[in-house]
Write an enzyme that holds these catalytic residues in place. Structure first.
Site, short mmCIF file in Angstrom:
data_model
loop_
_atom_site.label_atom_id
_atom_site.label_comp_id
_atom_site.label_asym_id
_atom_site.label_seq_id
_atom_site.Cartn_x
_atom_site.Cartn_y
_atom_site.Cartn_z
N LYS A 180 0.98 -0.99 0.11
CA LYS A 180 0.11 0.20 -0.10
C LYS A 180 1.02 1.21 0.01
O LYS A 180 1.35 1.73 0.91
CB LYS A 180 -0.80 0.04 1.27
CG LYS A 180 -2.10 1.07 1.01
CD LYS A 180 -2.40 1.76 1.99
CE LYS A 180 -1.62 3.09 2.51
NZ LYS A 180 -2.00 4.13 1.50
N GLU A 255 8.79 1.11 11.39
CA GLU A 255 9.80 1.97 11.16
C GLU A 255 9.12 3.47 11.19
O GLU A 255 8.53 3.94 10.36
CB GLU A 255 10.33 2.11 9.72
CG GLU A 255 11.05 0.61 9.70
CD GLU A 255 12.37 0.51 10.01
OE1 GLU A 255 13.02 1.54 10.44
OE2 GLU A 255 12.84 -0.67 9.82
N CYS A 289 13.48 10.44 7.90
CA CYS A 289 13.05 10.09 9.23
C CYS A 289 14.52 10.30 10.10
O CYS A 289 14.34 10.50 11.14
CB CYS A 289 12.52 8.60 9.15
SG CYS A 289 13.80 7.60 8.13
N GLU A 386 8.82 15.75 16.29
CA GLU A 386 9.31 15.70 14.72
C GLU A 386 8.67 16.65 13.93
O GLU A 386 7.41 16.78 13.72
CB GLU A 386 9.21 14.25 14.11
CG GLU A 386 9.70 14.21 12.74
CD GLU A 386 9.42 12.45 12.30
OE1 GLU A 386 8.36 12.05 12.57
OE2 GLU A 386 10.34 12.13 11.83
P1 NAD Z 1 1.46 8.40 7.86
O1 NAD Z 1 1.75 7.46 9.03
O2 NAD Z 1 0.47 9.25 7.78
O3 NAD Z 1 1.59 7.66 6.69
C1 NAD Z 1 2.35 6.44 6.25
C2 NAD Z 1 1.58 5.38 5.32
O4 NAD Z 1 0.74 4.90 6.30
C3 NAD Z 1 0.89 5.89 4.24
O5 NAD Z 1 1.00 4.91 3.37
C4 NAD Z 1 -0.42 5.97 4.93
O6 NAD Z 1 -1.49 6.04 3.93
C5 NAD Z 1 -0.66 4.65 5.88
N1 NAD Z 1 -1.61 4.95 7.11
C6 NAD Z 1 -1.89 6.20 7.58
N2 NAD Z 1 -2.51 5.98 8.61
C7 NAD Z 1 -2.91 4.74 8.69
C8 NAD Z 1 -3.76 3.62 9.50
N3 NAD Z 1 -4.36 4.20 10.42
N4 NAD Z 1 -3.45 2.30 9.21
C9 NAD Z 1 -2.71 1.87 8.15
N5 NAD Z 1 -2.08 2.56 7.35
C10 NAD Z 1 -2.03 4.00 7.55
O7 NAD Z 1 2.95 9.33 7.80
P2 NAD Z 1 3.26 10.41 6.97
O8 NAD Z 1 2.84 11.36 7.88
O9 NAD Z 1 2.71 10.38 5.67
O10 NAD Z 1 4.85 10.15 6.65
C11 NAD Z 1 5.85 10.84 7.49
C12 NAD Z 1 6.13 9.88 8.91
O11 NAD Z 1 6.81 8.69 8.37
C13 NAD Z 1 7.13 10.82 9.74
O12 NAD Z 1 6.86 10.74 11.07
C14 NAD Z 1 8.41 10.06 9.43
O13 NAD Z 1 9.42 10.24 10.45
C15 NAD Z 1 8.03 8.82 9.32
N6 NAD Z 1 9.10 7.90 8.35
C16 NAD Z 1 9.70 7.10 8.93
C17 NAD Z 1 10.93 6.28 8.41
C18 NAD Z 1 11.51 5.39 8.80
O14 NAD Z 1 12.41 4.82 8.23
N7 NAD Z 1 11.71 5.18 10.20
C19 NAD Z 1 10.79 6.52 6.90
C20 NAD Z 1 10.04 7.49 6.29
C21 NAD Z 1 9.11 8.27 6.94
#
Ligand code: NAD
Length: 484
Positions: A180, A255, A289, A386
């Site tokens: 996804k 992650e 991240c 963050e």
């Molecule tokens: P997000 O958590 O909103 O979205 C990430 C993914 O999760 C998307 O595909 C989204 O559709 C899905 N998602 C959202 N809510 C969900 C739920 N309730 N159930 C299942 N799936 C769901 O994150 P974002 O704000 O779009 O991305 C930024 C965040 O991601 C930041 O906090 C960043 O640090 C983190 N990040 C971490 C890493 C790592 O390797 N640790 C890498 C990239 C981003």
């Protein structure tokens, strides 16, 4: 060019079961440039069924490790062939400079796929010496089996690379997957699935369902035939996933984000530390991240270092990343733009000294000026939460002990960087900093064979390297009675 994207299920493109679509919007000019299928729980069910069938007697389940390795190597070659295309897909979707994914994300993805070909051969069982069974000797050994169908939920910041971290490891282990992608960046995952088909992966091994997290992501987490969720994203979504997965006993790798410290000692090479800190703040508009957003600097150096960092921030040319000479594009989406500006305002309200940048008000596009705060404390919100944007906070410290305490005074623990020319200090600090990865005189080195993941709010589990592939297996014990 208008994009009209669909799911990729069992080797074919498909619309959502109800025909619904979601808009794709450019962060550069806020114009709609296409749409993608807005997935439903029914779509997820179809994709999971295809992935499950491949594990239960399908062609994939009958391939041996060497054949899986060959497919992974072919896929690596195809991804490498399409480097420019894949990099442009990711870059255009979030307004990033295409040079970054060309030089970093795609080569890293290729390296992961090649390394994973090797992991297929290393997922070995063990023979285990035991005390026998009721007086009769036994032979006990273990088998490494694929955990099952994986739901891979991916964010928008480095879509191809993060998808491949999951994909390479789970395919090495013999699993199948429903990916996804983030709603903003479905392009590269869909292209990857088509490349896998071209490489010869059986249809149904790799499926992509596009759509929103609270529908498609949630349906994956709830699906009884999904054995593991591999998630990268925000702690909020990570918590929601854990809540669904826990009563179902699903395996989960998370992650999540970070608030990573860069510790600059007064014995460091000033120029190297400056370059590394600027890179750790501004690559991908700070939407990384591992962004080194807490810059802890030894007091004698704190003022000149903050000034130099502010100068570096002012020297960054912000604009349409497709134009020559532009180094930084907009942040990826409106919510992100508002979030970053909110934090910049908060930093000023809390009393940090704004040296460069500030709240941005562009006429069009979600552009944020690289921003540096100085004379901050680790208690300020901008040092604790963050931001996920090009915003750095410089915090002075006096002693090594204080630097370690400040570095560890965070709810996150993803990465850290130590800038010093003292060998013993480098090792002392690296050992005591609570983080999944520590760079000494280099910000956030990534390699296919290095584990990646965090402590505390930064997540659970590791991706990368052989341990990352092992995380997609279960160890089964077989005991054979050996009567005389
Ligand atoms: P997000 O958590 O909103 O979205 C990430 C993914 O999760 C998307 O595909 C989204 O559709 C899905 N998602 C959202 N809510 C969900 C739920 N309730 N159930 C299942 N799936 C769901 O994150 P974002 O704000 O779009 O991305 C930024 C965040 O991601 C930041 O906090 C960043 O640090 C983190 N990040 C971490 C890493 C790592 O390797 N640790 C890498 C990239 C981003």
């Amino acid at each position: 060019m208008t994009q009209n994207l669909k799911h990729f299920i069992e080797g074919a493109h498909a619309e959502a079961s109800d025909g619904a679509r979601m808009r794709l919007v450019s962060p550069v000019d806020e114009q709609e440039y296409g749409s993608a299928a807005r997935g439903t729980a029914e779509d997820v069910d179809r994709a999971v069924a295809a992935a499950h069938a491949q594990l239960e007697g399908g062609t994939w389940s009958r391939l041996h490790a060497g054949q899986r390795a060959q497919l992974l190597l072919r896929l690596a070659d195809l991804v490498e062939r399409d480097t420019a295309l894949l990099a442009d897909m990711d870059a255009n979707a979030i307004g990033r400079s295409p040079m970054e994914p060309r030089m970093m994300d795609v080569p890293n993805a290729v390296a992961n796929l090649r390394a994973a070909a090797g992991w297929t051969q290393q997922l070995e069982g063990r023979t285990v010496p035991t005390g026998g069974y009721m007086g009769t000797p036994t032979l006990s050994y273990t088998l490494r089996e694929p955990v099952g169908v994986v739901g891979a939920i991916v964010p928008w910041n480095s879509p191809l690379m993060i998808t491949v971290w999951k994909l390479a490891a789970l395919l090495a282990a013999g699993c199948t997957v429903v990916i996804k992608p983030a709603e903003e960046t479905p392009q590269s995952a869909l292209h990857l699935a088509r490349l896998a088909q071209e490489a010869g992966f059986p249809d149904g091994v790799i499926n992509v369902v596009t759509g929103f997290g609270d529908v498609v992501g949630r349906a994956l987490c709830e699906h009884p035939l999904v054995a593991k969720i591999s998630f990268t994203g925000s702690p909020e979504a990570g918590r929601a996933i854990q809540r669904i997965a826990a009563p179902l006993f699903k395996r989960v790798t998370l992650e999540l984000g970070g608030k990573s410290p860069q510790i600059v000692f007064d014995d460091a090479s000033f120029d190297d530390a400056l370059r590394g800190c600027a890179m750790g703040l501004f690559v991908n508009q700070g939407q990384v991240c591992a962004a080194g957003s807490r810059i802890l600097v030894q007091r004698s150096l704190a003022k000149p270092f903050a000034q130099a960092l502010a100068e570096a921030a002012r020297a960054v040319t912000v604009g349409d990343p497709r134009q020559a000479g532009v180094q930084m594009g907009p942040v990826a989406k409106k919510a992100q733009f508002e979030r970053v500006n909110r934090y910049i305002q908060l930093g000023q309200d809390e009393g940090a000294v704004l040296l460069a940048g500030g709240v941005s008000r562009p006429e069009k596009g979600w552009f944020v000026q690289p921003t540096i705060f100085a004379e901050a404390t680790n208690q300020m919100t901008i040092a604790r939460e963050e931001i996920f944007g090009p915003v750095g906070t410089v915090i002075p410290f006096d002693t090594e002990e204080e630097a370690i305490a400040l570095a560890n005074d965070s709810s996150y623990g993803l990465a850290a960087t130590v800038w010093t020319t003292q060998l013993a200090r480098a090792h002392r600090v690296a050992a005591r900093v609570k983080a999944g990865a520590v760079g000494v005189n280099c910000w956030s080195p990534l390699d296919a064979n290095l584990p990646w993941g965090g402590l505390k709010t930064s997540g659970i589990g590791r991706e990368g390297g052989l341990p990352g592939a092992l995380a997609y297996t279960e160890e089964k014990v077989v005991t054979v009675l050996l009567p005389a």
